[in-house]
Design an enzyme around this catalytic site. Structure first.
Site: not given
Ligand code: ADP
Length: 303
Positions: A256-258, A103, A31, A227
């Protein structure tokens, strides 16, 4: 016209290997990462505040100073005498990262213990963001307090955004984990799940199943991240797919997701369509995974 963004959860001390037996210290937490990228992407007439609890030790002081330097408001952060922040260590073996956590006694576990304080902070905000990790660190009483304040905010018409971020190791068992994630979603007006997690833990066969499940829980807007497969947005009546932005090099997928959430919410709050906001979130996430660490220099992000 600006507004107020509030993110609720735990920021931890991060230790990673720096070679020669040395450890590098940083700060991160799901967060908080989203607060960081929201701050980076929102215009100056928006404030971004972090809501957590910290101790009164030097590490808590340093964490607060880091937040303030990043332009993230710390006025809502309670200090608990005798407590310290949570900590995690990243170890690398054959290219695989392992996370070890300390934690269990972190100050953040007490973030929702003062219901009046929580209510005042939420009331002063236009959007409140929280995650399944926020819920996973709390006692069952504190979960009830937090969710009842969030339901109240949703009923008042505020945006309540929730990333389920399902982490089994935070929970006593699968049943309670899934039930509490569902309760979190019911309190939210916007849910941002990652399909990988939903597939494993809820058994969703496809993205459409994830979307349907959250709508049934009363969530008006569902944004499923998948992803490199991009995101699917659903308002219940309209479903749209927005592709990911191709990553030339993937250095570190942490956050990536955050970071997607931060980029997406920032644009949504400042008048973009959901599809435009998702494109920006994808561009932010691709930049973040091209660099080391959860928190990258805001100057590197797409405008
Ligand atoms: P989290 O990190 O929460 O598991 P994701 O893996 O679904 O989330 O990734 C979140 C966002 O990051 C995706 O919607 C996409 O935009 C981007 N992303 C993640 N991995 C890749 C990748 N290998 N190539 C391009 N974009 C990516």
């Amino acid at each position: 016209m600006g507004g107020k963004f509030l993110s609720i959860g735990e920021c931890m001390v991060e230790l990673s290997q720096a070679g020669d037996g040395l450890l590098r210290k940083g700060f991160a937490g799901d967060t908080f990462n989203t607060a960081w990228y929201s701050r980076a992407c929102l215009p100056a007439d928006w404030s971004v505040d972090y809501f957590t609890a910290l101790g009164d030790d030097p590490m808590s002081d340093e964490m607060l100073a880091m937040m303030a330097k990043a332009g993230i408001g710390t006025a809502q952060i309670r200090r608990i005498p005798g407590k310290t922040p949570g900590l995690y260590l990243i170890t690398l073996k054959d290219g695989e990262r392992t996370f070890s956590y300390w934690r269990d006694t972190a100050a953040a576990k007490k973030l929702a213990d003062d219901a009046n304080h929580l209510r005042a902070a939420i009331e002063a905000s236009d959007i409140v963001y929280f995650s399944g990790i926020t819920l996973g660190i709390l006692s069952s009483e504190a979960i009830d307090t937090l969710l009842s304040e969030l339901r109240r905010a949703k009923a008042l018409g505020k945006i309540v955004a929730f990333d389920p971020n399902i982490r089994p190791r935070l929970w006593a068992g699968k049943d309670i984990m899934l039930k509490t994630i569902e309760a979190g979603a019911r309190a939210a007006s916007l849910v941002l799940p990652s399909f990988d997690d939903e597939k494993v833990h809820f058994g969703d066969p496809d993205v459409a199943a994830t979307i349907a499940r959250y709508h049934v829980l009363g969530v008006p807007t569902v944004v499923v991240k998948d992803g490199p497969g991009g995101v699917t947005l659903s308002s219940g009546t309209e479903v749209q797919h927005v592709p990911a932005v191709e990553a030339k090099t993937v250095v570190d997928t942490t956050s990536a997701g955050d970071s997607f959430n931060g980029g997406f919410l920032s644009r949504l709050l400042t008048g973009a369509t959901p599809a435009e906001a998702a494109s920006h979130g994808a561009a932010v996430a691709t930049t973040v995974i091209g660099h080391h660490g959860a928190l990258i220099d805001p100057g590197l992000l797409p405008r």
